[in-house]
Design a protein around this motif. Structure first.
Motif, mmCIF file in Angstrom:
data_model
loop_
_atom_site.group_PDB
_atom_site.id
_atom_site.type_symbol
_atom_site.label_atom_id
_atom_site.label_comp_id
_atom_site.label_asym_id
_atom_site.label_seq_id
_atom_site.Cartn_x
_atom_site.Cartn_y
_atom_site.Cartn_z
ATOM 1 N N MET A 40 0.941 -1.312 0.267
ATOM 2 C CA MET A 40 -0.660 0.062 0.097
ATOM 3 C C MET A 40 1.016 0.780 -0.110
ATOM 4 O O MET A 40 1.496 1.509 0.488
ATOM 5 C CB MET A 40 -0.700 -0.103 1.400
ATOM 6 N N ILE A 41 0.079 2.180 -0.615
ATOM 7 C CA ILE A 41 0.982 3.542 -1.148
ATOM 8 C C ILE A 41 0.838 4.361 0.106
ATOM 9 O O ILE A 41 -0.072 5.295 0.579
ATOM 10 C CB ILE A 41 1.381 4.439 -2.170
ATOM 11 N N GLU A 42 2.008 4.822 0.865
ATOM 12 C CA GLU A 42 1.917 5.672 2.015
ATOM 13 C C GLU A 42 2.910 7.208 1.266
ATOM 14 O O GLU A 42 3.335 7.346 -0.308
ATOM 15 C CB GLU A 42 2.853 5.522 3.339
ATOM 16 N N GLY A 56 -3.118 5.197 0.243
ATOM 17 C CA GLY A 56 -3.968 4.500 0.084
ATOM 18 C C GLY A 56 -4.203 2.748 -1.174
ATOM 19 O O GLY A 56 -5.173 2.148 -1.063
ATOM 20 N N LYS A 57 -3.299 3.402 -2.084
ATOM 21 C CA LYS A 57 -4.008 3.008 -3.065
ATOM 22 C C LYS A 57 -2.749 1.683 -2.984
ATOM 23 O O LYS A 57 -1.913 1.424 -2.055
ATOM 24 C CB LYS A 57 -4.096 3.010 -4.835
ATOM 25 N N ILE A 58 -2.712 0.852 -4.235
ATOM 26 C CA ILE A 58 -1.892 -0.958 -4.037
ATOM 27 C C ILE A 58 -0.653 -0.659 -5.155
ATOM 28 O O ILE A 58 -1.495 -0.697 -6.142
ATOM 29 C CB ILE A 58 -2.432 -1.900 -3.847
ATOM 30 N N ALA A 59 0.152 -1.216 -5.267
ATOM 31 C CA ALA A 59 1.349 -1.105 -6.172
ATOM 32 C C ALA A 59 1.060 -2.185 -7.047
ATOM 33 O O ALA A 59 1.318 -3.826 -5.753
ATOM 34 C CB ALA A 59 2.749 -0.835 -5.689
ATOM 35 N N VAL A 68 -1.414 0.773 -10.263
ATOM 36 C CA VAL A 68 -1.817 0.698 -9.296
ATOM 37 C C VAL A 68 -2.647 0.356 -9.003
ATOM 38 O O VAL A 68 -3.783 -0.075 -10.683
ATOM 39 C CB VAL A 68 -1.872 1.882 -8.377
ATOM 40 N N ALA A 69 -3.660 -0.708 -8.160
ATOM 41 C CA ALA A 69 -5.058 -0.748 -8.374
ATOM 42 C C ALA A 69 -5.646 -0.356 -6.645
ATOM 43 O O ALA A 69 -5.131 0.407 -5.561
ATOM 44 C CB ALA A 69 -5.167 -1.833 -8.010
ATOM 45 N N LEU A 123 -3.981 -8.600 -1.694
ATOM 46 C CA LEU A 123 -4.374 -10.016 -2.704
ATOM 47 C C LEU A 123 -5.174 -9.578 -3.161
ATOM 48 O O LEU A 123 -5.517 -9.159 -4.983
ATOM 49 C CB LEU A 123 -4.428 -11.403 -1.941
ATOM 50 N N ALA A 124 -6.927 -9.951 -2.876
ATOM 51 C CA ALA A 124 -7.725 -9.002 -3.814
ATOM 52 C C ALA A 124 -7.761 -7.747 -4.333
ATOM 53 O O ALA A 124 -8.312 -7.325 -5.331
ATOM 54 C CB ALA A 124 -9.290 -9.180 -2.776
ATOM 55 N N SER A 125 -7.098 -6.735 -4.156
ATOM 56 C CA SER A 125 -7.017 -5.726 -5.101
ATOM 57 C C SER A 125 -5.811 -5.919 -6.022
ATOM 58 O O SER A 125 -6.241 -5.034 -6.976
ATOM 59 C CB SER A 125 -6.353 -4.225 -3.957
ATOM 60 N N LEU A 126 -4.725 -7.135 -5.832
ATOM 61 C CA LEU A 126 -4.287 -6.983 -7.042
ATOM 62 C C LEU A 126 -4.446 -7.937 -8.472
ATOM 63 O O LEU A 126 -4.220 -7.958 -9.213
ATOM 64 C CB LEU A 126 -2.953 -7.781 -6.285
#
Length: 267
Positions: free
Chosen positions: A54-56, A83-86, A101-102, A110-113
């Motif tokens: 998660m991007i901070e 807050g997004k996922i790389a 990003v997701a 994992l679900a966001s990937l």
């Protein structure tokens, strides 16, 4: 003080004042530059951001770059990416793009990937199936299935799935390790149809993963077997008896293809 000296002093003061005014105007033009100039605000990574993390806020910053060098899907404010996922590993200085990003909508990372049209399926592995522990999230693999031929001792192997992305190893969706680590399960991303093929192969025999080069995105197509044309069946020649009158009585003429026979008959 002579008149010549006064003239030189006055001239120096005028030149100094002119130079100061020019410098002040130049600085004012730079500080008051219009936001619609040739530069554009872009969000870049200030540190390395691993795959699946998660991007901070402290990991990104905003810089200005020429508009012609900025990707179309780049972000212009940090609050749009925090807050997004790389979904890809990013290095320091990389431009953050929407394609990498997701959105994190809750639940596991994992679900966001997982792509919207795909599924995640876990495969039990050992040090051999898992390519000696060199599999890491983000790698691409092929899946080979091996099964025995009926009751014989022989077996056959074939590639059933190609170019699948590794989402996680064991319960880790992001890692910065480069040393091999033996894991018990690998989670792969695939379409629902590919998931059916994989689950069926797991129940029929043994699976093996083959690690792909990240630049190799070519898939081998199965050769099409030409359907055999039906062989024309020759129509049998049916013997056709013909009754004719011959010397001293009657006879039957039997014709089989090009062969003609005459047999006497009693009427």
């Amino acid at each position: 003080m002579s008149a010549r000296t006064l003239t030189l002093v006055a001239l120096s003061l005028l030149l100094g004042l002119g130079a100061a005014l020019m410098a002040n105007n130049w600085l004012s033009a730079k500080l008051n530059a219009s936001p619609d100039d040739n530069l554009q605000a872009v969000v870049v990574a200030t540190v390395e951001i691993p795959f699946g993390q998660m991007i901070e806020a402290q990991q990104v910053t905003v810089v200005r770059m020429p508009k012609g060098t900025v990707p179309d899907d780049a972000f212009d404010a940090t609050d749009k990416v925090v807050g997004k996922i790389a979904t890809f590993s990013m290095l320091r200085g990389d431009i953050l793009r929407s394609a990498r990003v997701a959105e994190h909508l809750g639940g596991s990372t994992l679900a966001s990937l997982i792509a919207s049209n795909k599924r995640a399926v876990s495969v039990r592995v050992d040090d051999v199936v898992g390519v000696a522990g060199f599999l890491l999230p983000g790698n691409r693999v092929d899946v080979l299935a091996t099964r025995k031929n009926g009751g014989s001792d022989g077996a056959e192997s074939r590639t059933i799935l190609q170019d699948l992305r590794v989402l996680a190893v064991d319960q880790t969706a992001s890692t910065d390790k480069t040393q091999p680590v033996v894991v018990r399960a690998v989670t792969l991303e695939m379409t629902p149809k590919e998931a059916e093929v994989l689950v069926k192969a797991m129940s029929e025999g043994r699976l093996q993963l083959a690690l792909r080069n990240p630049l190799d995105d070519q898939k081998k197509t199965e050769p099409k077997v030409a359907s055999a044309k039906p062989v024309p069946v020759p129509v049998p020649v049916v013997a056709k008896p013909v009754v004719r009158r011959i010397d001293g009585g009657y006879g039957v003429i039997i014709i089989r293809g090009t062969e003609v026979k005459v047999a006497k008959a009693q009427l």
